[in-house]
Scaffold this motif. Structure first.
Motif, PDB file in Angstrom:
ATOM      1  N   LYS A  46      14.145  25.528   9.523  1.00 13.33           N
ATOM      2  CA  LYS A  46      13.287  25.780  10.681  1.00 13.33           C
ATOM      3  C   LYS A  46      14.102  26.141  11.916  1.00 13.33           C
ATOM      4  N   THR A  47      15.358  25.733  11.925  1.00 14.10           N
ATOM      5  CA  THR A  47      16.229  26.063  13.064  1.00 14.10           C
ATOM      6  C   THR A  47      17.615  26.386  12.539  1.00 14.10           C
ATOM      7  N   GLY A  94      12.431  29.946  10.621  1.00 18.09           N
ATOM      8  CA  GLY A  94      12.853  29.919  12.022  1.00 18.09           C
ATOM      9  C   GLY A  94      14.339  30.084  12.255  1.00 18.09           C
ATOM     10  N   ARG A 141       9.208  32.904   9.409  1.00 21.47           N
ATOM     11  CA  ARG A 141       9.690  33.135  10.775  1.00 21.47           C
ATOM     12  C   ARG A 141      11.206  33.274  10.726  1.00 21.47           C
TER      13      ARG A 141
END
Lengths: 222, 514
Positions: free
Chosen positions: A44-45, A64, A83
């Motif tokens: 996600k990061t 992400g 993402r």
């Protein structure tokens, strides 16, 4: 100062554990990761650079993270991404951007067959050529091809846009060439400038769907 | 349009019908029928306007306040004109007029293939371990998936699961009911390939509300999220939302084909979950675009384990093809459990010829699948679930005794929710709101009531399985074996390798354990 992980002779589980433990430390560089398939999945990061080549399924289900590959990427790059960003300085193999729902993929070299297959919303930019059956059953998103494309480009296209500067060997079912509008040119200029690709947006052609329901061959019994 | 599953004689008994006595009053049948079989004329009288439209769902009969409607199959058509039955004639007319093939839902229309019905259970007497007392002794029905391979194995209270039936094929209410039913009984509900209904994630754990403040249903179930060729609504969060991930290779209704959600059922809500245009067919590819060989499949299993932090099991679902080779391939790819779907079942929409005539009958899948697991030394470790036309505890017992670890109830679960098996699921006008996306029809299905019915069905079926297990001298379903069964005729003995009744031996073709 970036953190360096050496993946040599390590398996996916070990490298993933090391990666997740230092995701918040800033930029991470992973070396010797060409043997690992499915690396950086579902993150996600994070801002991660794969030094050299990467294996298959790099950034699968990316949600992400920003990934950069300094060499070539294997098959199924950023498979099912939702993402984030995935950038490849070299070439990538079969099925790049398959099943993506979102995010951005930039390939500075060439991409293989079935690039952007079933793309459902990602932006995929290929600075070189692409192979056959590219953007098959694409449902949304943009595919930008600076070079040429092979056979059956956009086969069974449902929605989304294909922009291509070079030639194609053949167009697939349910496609048509549509005139470029000023919005298209502005959009392309933005992407090309953002990712430092030398090409004139006015040279591109746009391919869109013919019908929204290309599958209607049979009806229910009632 | 031609009939789906034969013709029906619709009879309104005038002496009972309120409308017949008082034209203009009571038109319940007209209101509830989603197929416009009934109409009201200018005088306010109900009449049957289209016999051919009746699919035999009997919703009119169920709602009729005076029990004045009878729906009976027009059987003489089947008997007299075979093979040119009325539906067959109509089907040919339909194809000749339109150039289109027929679609159907809810599995096969029956046939002359081997089935569990030709197998009998052998009870325990003096020459075998004595029977167990169902009322005073315990019997273990639990099955654990992924015990040695992941950190959150699935511990099924009963060896049952609700197999994959997607949001889209089913209504949201039906998906919620499956989650509640699974939560009440401690079994699996499977999302299918249509993405996640958000409510499922807390209902499956037995919580009544989204805030998870009130736990209403014990013991809580398990949600399997399906990873399929269409990848509808799939993200990292989706994969992590499940108690396991099922990699779908095929399904019984249409092995070798992808999922087939017709545009009529792609509403705004489903289009949003799946990422397709409203009203457009959502046709999944027949194969994975991101798998080219078994090595890729192993890598897929590896990254799914990695993304789920090695917490949950990875399952495979196969259509009825080459059970020995396919099961062996799943084991090699790293499966913790394999669901094998038979020809007989299949709830999904499919070309009629595929549903009816493609694949191996369920009962014939089990012996080669079990042999593959035994040859690889993973029998009872990699769990085998049998799907496809499973109806009750007797079918379950037979599958388990042949070597399976559990069974799935797909069509039976729909019937438990209220379905009458009219086989028109794909049309989107399910009168019971199970396979429809029409808000009016969906409102007929109360998720909690349907969930309770599912739980009742599962508990009763588990009791049946328990009775059969104990009367054959066992106190654990893992102890069941082929010795507890006999084939009733040579054909089923040849197909399954079971001992033949009377002969009390396996047929010679099964000697040396084939």
């Amino acid at each position: 100062m970036s953190r360096v992980l050496n993946a040599k002779d390590k398996d996916l589980r070990t490298v993933s554990a090391e990666l997740k433990s230092c995701l918040s430390d800033g930029e991470i560089v992973i070396k010797n990761a060409a043997h690992l398939h499915g690396l950086c999945g579902g993150l996600k990061t994070g801002k991660i650079t794969i030094h050299g080549d990467s294996g298959d399924y790099l950034g699968v289900l990316n949600d992400g993270a920003t990934l950069r590959v300094t060499g070539n990427a294997g098959r199924y790059l950023a498979d099912n991404m939702t993402r984030g960003y995935v950038l490849v300085e070299g070439d990538c193999g079969y099925g790049a951007g398959a099943y993506c729902y979102g995010g951005t993929i930039v390939v500075y070299g060439h991409a293989g067959d079935f690039t952007a297959v079933m793309n459902k919303g990602a932006t995929i930019l290929v600075a070189g050529d692409v192979g056959d059956e590219v953007a098959t059953y694409m449902l949304a998103g943009d595919l930008i091809i600076v070079g040429d494309a092979g056979k059956n480009l956009g086969n069974y296209l449902i929605r989304g846009n294909i922009y291509i500067r070079g030639q194609w060997a053949s167009l697939g079912h349910n496609t048509r060439v549509q005139e470029m509008m000023p919005d298209d040119v502005a959009k392309l200029r933005g992407y090309l400038e953002e990712y430092g690709i030398q090409a004139d947006p006015a040279d591109f052609q746009k391919i869109v769907r013919l019908s929204e329901r290309p599958f209607y061959k049979s009806k229910p019994t009632r | 349009m031609p009939p789906v599953n034969g013709t029906f004689c619709v009879t309104i008994m005038k002496d009972r019908c309120i409308n017949a006595r008082m034209p203009g009053k009571c038109a319940t049948c007209v209101e509830v029928c989603p197929y416009d079989v009934y109409a009201i004329d200018q005088l306010g009288q109900v009449r049957v306007q289209n016999y051919n439209a009746c699919v035999g769902c009997r919703i009119c009969s169920e709602f009729c306040p005076e029990d004045a409607i009878r729906i009976n199959p027009a059987e003489s058509e089947f008997l007299v004109r075979s093979p040119w039955t009325f539906p067959q004639v109509e089907e040919i007319h339909y194809k000749s007029l339109t150039g289109e093939y027929m679609l159907r839902g809810f599995g096969t229309m029956g046939g002359y293939w081997p089935s569990f019905d030709n197998i009998t259970v052998v009870p325990s007497q003096i020459a075998s371990p004595a029977p167990r007392d169902k009322y005073r002794e315990e019997c273990n029905l639990e099955v654990v998936i992924g015990e040695d391979t992941c950190e959150r194995p699935i511990r099924l209270r009963y060896p049952f699961l609700f197999p994959a039936m997607s949001f889209g094929a089913l209504s949201k209410e039906a998906r919620m009911a499956l989650a509640i039913g699974a939560a009440m009984t401690g079994i699996i509900s499977n999302t299918g390939e249509g993405g996640l209904v958000r409510d499922e994630t807390w209902l499956i754990k037995g919580y009544e509300n989204e805030e998870r403040t009130l736990r209403r249903w014990e013991p809580g179930g398990y949600l399997i999220v399906q990873w399929s060729t269409g990848r509808w609504g799939v993200s990292a969060d989706y994969v992590r939302a499940g108690d396991g991930v099922e990699i779908k290779i095929g399904q019984g209704a249409k092995p070798g084909m992808g999922g087939h959600l017709l545009g009529a059922k792609v509403t705004e809500e489903i289009a949003a979950v799946r990422g397709v245009p409203i009203g457009s067919d959502a046709l999944s590819p027949c194969r994975y675009y991101d798998v080219q060989d078994l090595e890729d499949m192993k890598r897929m299993v590896a990254f799914l384990r990695d993304i789920t932090d090695y917490q949950v099991p990875i399952l495979f679902k196969l259509g009825p093809s080459r059970p020995y080779e396919d099961v062996a391939a799943c084991v090699e790819a790293g499966a913790d459990a394999i669901s094998l779907d038979g020809l007989v079942g299949g709830t999904g929409a499919s070309p009629a010829v595929v549903t009816q005539g493609v694949g191996i009958p369920t009962v014939a899948l089990i012996p080669p699948a079990v042999r593959a697991l035994k040859d690889l030394g993973v029998h009872r470790k990699v769990k085998l679930f049998i799907l496809g036309g499973m109806r009750n505890g007797l079918d379950a017992y037979k599958a388990l005794a042949m070597g399976a670890d559990g069974v799935g109830f797909g069509a039976a679960a729909e019937i438990a929710m209220g379905c009458r098996a009219c086989m028109a699921c794909h049309v989107g006008r399910c009168p019971y709101g199970i396979t429809s996306q029409d808000p009016v029809l969906r409102a007929r299905l109360n998720p909690v009531e349907a969930g309770q019915r599912l739980a009742n069905f599962i508990k009763a079926t588990a009791e049946e399985l328990k009775i059969l297990t104990m009367l054959s001298g066992h106190d654990d379903i893992r102890d069941l074996s082929e010795e507890d069964l006999r084939a009733m005729e040579p054909n089923i003995a040849a197909v399954t390798g079971l001992k033949l009744i009377g002969y009390e031996k396996k047929l010679s073709i099964w000697e040396n354990g084939r």
